[in-house]
Design an enzyme around this catalytic site. Sequence first.
Site, PDB file in Angstrom:
ATOM      1  N   ASP A 137      -8.812  -6.461  -4.613  1.00 50.02           N
ATOM      2  CA  ASP A 137      -8.402  -5.176  -4.054  1.00 50.02           C
ATOM      3  C   ASP A 137      -8.944  -4.082  -4.958  1.00 50.02           C
ATOM      4  OD1 ASP A 137      -7.139  -2.922  -3.104  1.00 50.02           O
ATOM      5  OD2 ASP A 137      -5.118  -3.767  -3.132  1.00 50.02           O
TER       6      ASP A 137
ATOM      7  N   HIS B 229      -8.052  -5.211  -0.240  1.00 53.78           N
ATOM      8  CA  HIS B 229      -6.750  -4.567  -0.028  1.00 53.78           C
ATOM      9  C   HIS B 229      -6.002  -5.185   1.157  1.00 53.78           C
ATOM     10  CE1 HIS B 229      -3.805  -1.425  -0.442  1.00 53.78           C
ATOM     11  NE2 HIS B 229      -4.014  -0.951   0.765  1.00 53.78           N
TER      12      HIS B 229
ATOM     13  N   SER C  55       0.834  -1.200   0.000  1.00 53.08           N
ATOM     14  CA  SER C  55       0.000   0.000   0.000  1.00 53.08           C
ATOM     15  C   SER C  55       0.875   1.259   0.000  1.00 53.08           C
ATOM     16  CB  SER C  55      -0.944  -0.056   1.214  1.00 53.08           C
ATOM     17  OG  SER C  55      -1.949   0.904   1.117  1.00 53.08           O
TER      18      SER C  55
END
EC number: 2.3.1.46
Lengths: 198, 379
Positions: free
Chosen positions: B322, B355, B156
């Site tokens: 995601d 995610h 991320s």
Amino acid sequence: MTMRADLEIIQEWIKPGSRLLDLGCGDGELLRYLSDHRKVTGYGLEIDPEKINACIERGVNVIEQNLDAGLSNFGDNTFDSVLMTQALQAVHYPDQVLEEMLRIGREAILTFPNFAHWRCRLYLGTKGRMPVSEFMPYTWYNTPNIHFCTFKDFEELCRERSIRILDRLVVDQSHQSTWLSGLWPNLLGEIAIYRVTR
Amino acid sequence: MSRFPADSVGLVTPQRQAFSEPLQLACGKALNQFELVYETYGELNANHSNAVLICHALSGHHHAAGFHKVDERKPGWWDACIGPGKAIDTNRFFVVSLNNLGGCHGSTGPSSIDPATGKSYGAHFPVLTVEDWVHSQALLADRLGIACWAAVVGGSLGGMQALQWAISYPDRIRHCLAIATAPKLSAQNIAFNEVARQAIINDPDFHNGDYAAFGVIPKRGLMLARMVGHITYLSDDSMGEKFGRELRTDVLNYDFTSVEFQVESYLRYQGQEFSERFDANTYLLMTKALDYFDPAGAHSGNLASSLEGIKARCMVMSFTTDWRFSPARSRELVDALFAAGKQVSYLEIEAAQGHDAFLLPIPRYVQAFKAYMNQIEVA
């Protein structure tokens, strides 16, 4: 570790230091060999998780990408050579893949099995059923090989699309080239290795 | 006899480095002195070639693996991937994990005391960028005697830092692992961040960021920000599977105050818990760093040209469900690395968890992660 014989032949055609893309690169054996011995910058496309892992373990650049979804993410003439071993017969649109290979690469190197080999002809001719062999172990409904063709078919496609055949090597299952398969390739050759360009 | 699992790094103690040389920041300001808190796992080898930097995401911190106390309930946030025999094998690697500058877990941040005023920085703490973080991390590397990282790894926002490392310090990183990330935020990503920021800023307890002076914290705003954020970390499928339309009550109450659906209860709990442990100014700062990240920006939007200088081999991984940083965003990065002629591998891992998948022990992910780390030479 011994090289697969077709890979041995292909590497002869690869210029040192070139940029390669291997479509359906499997476990990355060819790319590893070529980057060690020919100092190429190579990338492989593969969708099988096990094979992708094998590539990673070998330190081969591998991109998870499905050939049937196209190659539009690669720019024109990005590669010196685009390779595809034993996968032409398994893609949805072999002609489009071939065109794309020659858009993104200066030349393409392909290997595929010959459906007009005498053993196939004999099997189909005598049994009246789709050939199943140790080499082509699938039955018609579960085979990944959905677009079998013959050497003649392939060469006809190349002629129609103005694709030049630079090299052709016809070999048997163990990738040996005999004088007989040179004489009647479409009858006696089992696998062909082609190098083509525009 | 250890109480910890055999593949745990066990008990770890955070360390601290103080820096007194001014750090010039992208915003034009400088931080004249700051501290970074970090943990290390494994041993640095003789020629310092086995160091791996872990970069954390939005709400992360330095405690990535192991336990701080013998009776700690949960290990560090990336314990699934860091430890003896794990993807980042601490038997081979010396792992450094820090709390980023601007954080609220010990490194200098908005809640720290500003030496110039003797009061906490609050709203006066400078806005930081991913590049600023990478520069501060390079100072930490200098301090630890690490001239070149074997790998910089992050998911991320952490993946953005890994990528920025490869861009900013091409000679100081051999492998870049950018997981569940994107080369820049989309309008939708920025929009979610903006909703989160507005929730915090509009909390009456926010006091323009100087809430510490009033002895309050904008808990409601922070809670709301986290609730919105949390939705984007999960997939529709995983939420459906976890909560569906399941009710906590037998009947519908026909009001707006009861917690009726399980998903409401879950989100409230997550938000509540977060608002008690995270600093609002840090949250604002982290979301801004995300929004600003855009290496292509300085290259007329041409991502490939912003990656020209990279020497590291790159490994990009994404997860199918995601939608915060979808596989398409990772492919953007991969295609640009490709176009720039860089060494890159890419995996698109089938995972239902959205995610958050990058934090979880998904077999194929961990196997590939481990395979990649294992082929890195640490001679």
